[in-house]
Design a protein around this motif. Structure first.
Motif, PDB file in Angstrom:
ATOM      1  N   GLY A  21     -70.605  48.378  -5.445  1.00  0.00           N
ATOM      2  CA  GLY A  21     -70.609  48.600  -6.891  1.00  0.00           C
ATOM      3  C   GLY A  21     -71.492  49.952  -7.053  1.00  0.00           C
ATOM      4  O   GLY A  21     -72.228  50.484  -6.331  1.00  0.00           O
ATOM      5  N   GLY A 318     -69.557  44.647 -12.418  1.00  0.00           N
ATOM      6  CA  GLY A 318     -70.493  45.743 -12.088  1.00  0.00           C
ATOM      7  C   GLY A 318     -70.990  46.500 -13.281  1.00  0.00           C
ATOM      8  O   GLY A 318     -71.530  47.804 -13.458  1.00  0.00           O
ATOM      9  N   ASN A 337     -75.544  47.268 -10.964  1.00  0.00           N
ATOM     10  CA  ASN A 337     -74.939  46.633  -9.729  1.00  0.00           C
ATOM     11  C   ASN A 337     -75.206  44.984  -9.743  1.00  0.00           C
ATOM     12  O   ASN A 337     -76.554  44.763  -9.909  1.00  0.00           O
ATOM     13  CB  ASN A 337     -75.378  47.436  -8.590  1.00  0.00           C
ATOM     14  N   GLN A 338     -74.430  44.331  -9.563  1.00  0.00           N
ATOM     15  CA  GLN A 338     -74.350  42.900  -9.387  1.00  0.00           C
ATOM     16  C   GLN A 338     -75.381  42.434 -10.621  1.00  0.00           C
ATOM     17  O   GLN A 338     -76.326  41.626 -10.101  1.00  0.00           O
ATOM     18  CB  GLN A 338     -74.852  42.574  -8.054  1.00  0.00           C
ATOM     19  N   ASP A 354     -78.628  43.765  -8.895  1.00  0.00           N
ATOM     20  CA  ASP A 354     -78.596  43.629  -7.335  1.00  0.00           C
ATOM     21  C   ASP A 354     -78.953  42.173  -7.015  1.00  0.00           C
ATOM     22  O   ASP A 354     -79.649  42.007  -5.992  1.00  0.00           O
ATOM     23  CB  ASP A 354     -79.621  44.770  -6.631  1.00  0.00           C
ATOM     24  N   SER A 357     -78.087  41.055  -3.253  1.00  0.00           N
ATOM     25  CA  SER A 357     -78.468  42.103  -2.245  1.00  0.00           C
ATOM     26  C   SER A 357     -79.153  41.186  -1.179  1.00  0.00           C
ATOM     27  O   SER A 357     -80.236  40.677  -1.532  1.00  0.00           O
ATOM     28  CB  SER A 357     -79.286  43.162  -2.859  1.00  0.00           C
TER      29      SER A 357
END
Length: 382
Positions: A21, A318, A337-338, A354, A357
């Motif tokens: 993303g 995203g 992102n996320q 994230d 992650s």
């Protein structure tokens, strides 16, 4: 097609097959997120009070953490090994949160889950046993999932084992989100597919609402082998509707006094069957459920501004979406992102990004902490 896993495990597993993303910063005409904390392990829930004091859950690590002004964190609560901690809320000086273990594995007697509180002195209190309530009442036990009887048994002979072709709601509990108001806590239970009402004094639990199944038309492309981007289902189900479980995630009160609930689609969380997530509006007085918005990819959190606008974290989209208070207009508020959790406070949006992650495909198997890089960011709202 996937069965219903514990929500955190399910979205983490899906993340392993999706592209990383975009970066945290969006385009130049979008607001710029400012990092408040980083290096977090699966930060899936967030709470912010009027003084912008920030609490964040690190779900897979079983941690409830406080974020300080210098970006460091301290542990407010540490769960037992393998337990998931989430759904944090601050209300009148008390912190409320949920913890659980055993969701999604089909062994009801192994389910454990509680609503807990921490007072200003740091004393922890167990308010309610949510798993015991699920085993006794199974709120969605009368709901039918899967295909209707119009689809023949012969056609379904080639259907994968999971999720079942036809079934009723099973005993499962994964408390994920919490909202508190008027001496009651409202718990979004992603395993029970229900919003539970808990009396904060007595700990008594009742079912406020069971979310309706999410029916999806199975496309012809789903019959292709998985190696070719399909799901490997029999071709005869193309065009038929499968009723997926609704999987509530976050829950918040709007200025209209109603509860707003994000809902995952309860099947593949990636885009293979389209953007099937939704926001429901639930009347806290009679439990009436209304579909408020849909066609959202992986909505895991929402925040409501003072004017009623709703911000939704689209984990695999995203981005964070902005939906007008009437639900008649939506736009991308910011590319991140996320994003997993969002909270609105004093003209700012706080979010976890994230969020997956470095995450393994479920709680209890965490890699070294330095591999995680989930963040809490602060974004100005015009």
């Amino acid at each position: 097609m996937k069965t219903k896993f514990p929500i955190a495990a399910c979205i983490a597993a899906a993340a392993l097959v999706l592209p990383a993303g975009p970066a945290v910063a969006g385009s130049s005409d979008q607001p710029t997120p400012r990092t408040r904390a980083e290096g977090l392990a699966t930060p899936l829930s967030l709470a912010v009070d009027a003084e912008e004091s920030i609490l964040v859950t690190q779900n897979f690590a079983g941690l409830l953490s406080r974020v300080h002004d210098d970006g460091t964190t301290t542990t407010l609560y540490q769960g037992k090994e393998g337990w998931d901690v989430g759904g944090v809320e601050m209300h009148h000086g008390t912190t409320y949160f949920v913890e659980s273990i055993g969701a999604g594995v089909g062994i009801p007697e192994n389910l454990q889950g509680h609503l807990k509180s921490i007072d200003e002195d740091g004393d922890v209190r167990t308010i309610a046993d949510l798993a015991r309530y699920e085993r006794k009442h199974n709120p969605d036990g009368d709901q039918h999932y899967g295909f209707s009887d119009d689809v023949s048994d012969k056609c379904l002979e080639g259907w994968p084992e999971f999720p079942p072709a036809r079934y009723k709601g099973t005993v499962d509990s994964h408390p994920y989100g919490v909202a508190v108001k008027g001496g009651k806590a409202y718990v979004a239970d992603a395993g029970a597919n229900a919003i539970l009402e808990v009396d904060l004094e007595s700990g008594d639990i009742s079912t406020l609402a069971v979310l309706p199944p999410r029916r999806t038309v199975i496309p012809e492309s789903a019959a292709r082998p998985e190696a070719e981007g399909g799901l490997g289902v029999p071709a005869c189900v193309a065009g038929e509707k499968y009723a997926f479980e609704p999987v509530p995630t976050d829950v918040e009160f709007g200025p209209d006094g109603r509860l707003y609930v994000t809902s995952l689609p309860g099947g593949p969380e990636d885009p293979s069957l389209g953007a099937r997530g939704a926001v429901f509006r639930v009347d806290p007085w009679d439990g009436d459920v209304h579909l408020w918005a849909d066609d959202i990819l992986t909505p895991t959190g929402l925040a409501i501004a003072d004017n009623g606008d709703i911000y939704v974290a689209s984990l695999f989209g995203g981005n964070i979406l902005k939906l007008s208070c009437w639900g008649d207009h939506r736009s991308e508020f910011v590319t991140v992102n996320q994003p997993a959790a969002v909270e609105f406070q004093a003209g700012h949006l706080f979010a976890t990004v994230d969020a997956l992650s470095g995450a393994p495909a479920g709680p209890g198997a965490a890699p070294p902490a330095e591999q995680f890089n989930g963040k809490v960011v602060r974004i100005h709202v015009d």
